[in-house]
Design an enzyme around this catalytic site. Structure first.
Site, mmCIF file in Angstrom:
data_model
loop_
_atom_site.group_PDB
_atom_site.id
_atom_site.type_symbol
_atom_site.label_atom_id
_atom_site.label_comp_id
_atom_site.label_asym_id
_atom_site.label_seq_id
_atom_site.Cartn_x
_atom_site.Cartn_y
_atom_site.Cartn_z
ATOM 1 N N LYS A 177 0.875 -1.182 0.000
ATOM 2 C CA LYS A 177 0.000 0.000 0.000
ATOM 3 C C LYS A 177 0.910 1.229 0.000
ATOM 4 C CE LYS A 177 -3.955 2.053 2.390
ATOM 5 N NZ LYS A 177 -3.490 3.458 2.282
ATOM 6 N N ASP A 224 2.159 5.188 -0.224
ATOM 7 C CA ASP A 224 1.755 6.454 0.378
ATOM 8 C C ASP A 224 1.943 7.575 -0.641
ATOM 9 O OD1 ASP A 224 0.862 8.230 2.251
ATOM 10 O OD2 ASP A 224 2.703 8.275 3.430
ATOM 11 N N GLU A 241 3.586 2.140 3.998
ATOM 12 C CA GLU A 241 2.266 2.465 4.544
ATOM 13 C C GLU A 241 1.463 1.242 4.964
ATOM 14 O OE1 GLU A 241 -1.656 5.217 3.595
ATOM 15 O OE2 GLU A 241 -0.264 4.742 1.982
#
Length: 309
Positions: free
Chosen positions: A26, A28, A165
């Site tokens: 994931k 950022d 993240e």
């Protein structure tokens, strides 16, 4: 067209497991769709605003024919995406300024899905099929394919150690559903973030007249603006000055629930139209954010809705 969205998980225990799932980092950054269906590159934010002029270093995407690619725009600092550094690029639209920033600190577009390629709609195909189509693309400068991993638990530990993240789990058999939050995609962050609406601000305590803190909230399913908290951390001089210029004053509080007197005292209320990105530790039982930090003004996404803590 709006991108497909992931369902939030509170931590690694809620991430799906098994061979029918693939796992990605994931990132950022800023979610974006790269669209060449008109014969030229146009990049769109999550809330369907065009952001092409801000990132001239991604112009090479225009060579991908009649396509819509989904990915994340990130700005690397020491090998790790820096949202703070990217925030300086988000709102730039003047070509010379954008070119200068691109030369100094170029962004990278990390592609993780494809909706259309060579004029063919791929949204009805499986995740695995779409990733196979991506793997066959010759990607231009400053564009990379976001990698896929088979073990979510291992990726969780690696991303945590690297300061990334979080992790996204994606069902391998799933189709791409634009504009919908799907349980076929599940995201688990290491750090909690939220896009919130600013409803008021307070001056610095030294009497300078400068912004020292903001009060922000989120709308519930009935449209009521619920209070999330107050933050002063992250409001550096430049960021506070830019944010203050965007706020439209109003006479009374825009929040539909009660703002604690300690927060309301001395607050200058404003119309809740400006979105800020916040990083926070957790939410307390009333829904307030603990230790929130303001990271940036957001124009690329709408505010996140209120959710029960």
């Amino acid at each position: 067209m709006e991108p497909m969205l992931a369902t939030p998980a509170t931590g690694p225990a809620e991430l799906p497991r098994g061979p029918e799932w693939a796992f990605e980092v994931k990132w950022d950054g800023v979610r974006a769709l790269a669209d060449t269906t008109s014969g030229r590159l146009r990049m769109w934010s999550r809330n369907e605003r065009e952001i092409t002029p801000a990132y001239p270093e991604l112009a090479g995407l225009g060579a991908v024919p009649d396509a819509i690619l989904d990915g994340e725009i990130v700005l690397m600092a020491d090998g790790i995406p820096s949202f703070t550094a990217l925030a300086e690029r988000m709102h730039v639209r003047e070509p010379r300024r954008a070119e200068a920033l691109a030369a100094q600190r170029p962004v990278t577009f990390l592609v993780f899905d494809v909706l259309r390629l060579d004029g063919v709609d791929l949204t009805g195909r499986t995740y695995d099929d779409r990733r196979e189509a991506l793997a066959g693309l010759a990607l231009p400068h400053q564009v990379q394919l976001s990698p896929v991993y088979p073990d979510g638990d291992e990726l969780w530990e690696v991303t945590k150690g690297l300061g990334l993240e979080g992790v996204v789990a994606k069902r391998r058999s799933s189709t791409y559903v634009p504009g919908r939050r799907s349980h076929d995609w599940v995201k688990a962050p290491h750090r909690r973030t939220r896009a919130a609406l600013v409803g008021g601000w307070r001056e610095e305590t030294n009497g300078s007249g400068r912004m020292g803190a903001v009060l922000f909230g989120a709308r519930d399913t009935d449209g009521a603006l619920r209070y999330l908290g107050r933050a002063g951390s992250g409001l550096t001089g430049k960021r506070a000055t830019e944010l203050q210029k965007l706020l439209v004053p109003r006479a009374d509080s825009p929040f539909d629930d009660e703002v604690p007197p300690i927060d309301a005292r001395g607050t200058r209320w404003c119309e809740p139209t400006v979105v800020v990105d916040t990083l926070y530790l957790a939410r307390n039982p009333t829904g307030r954010l603990r230790q929130p930090v303001v990271r940036a003004v957001r124009t690329d996404t709408d505010a996140d809705p209120w959710e029960q803590p």
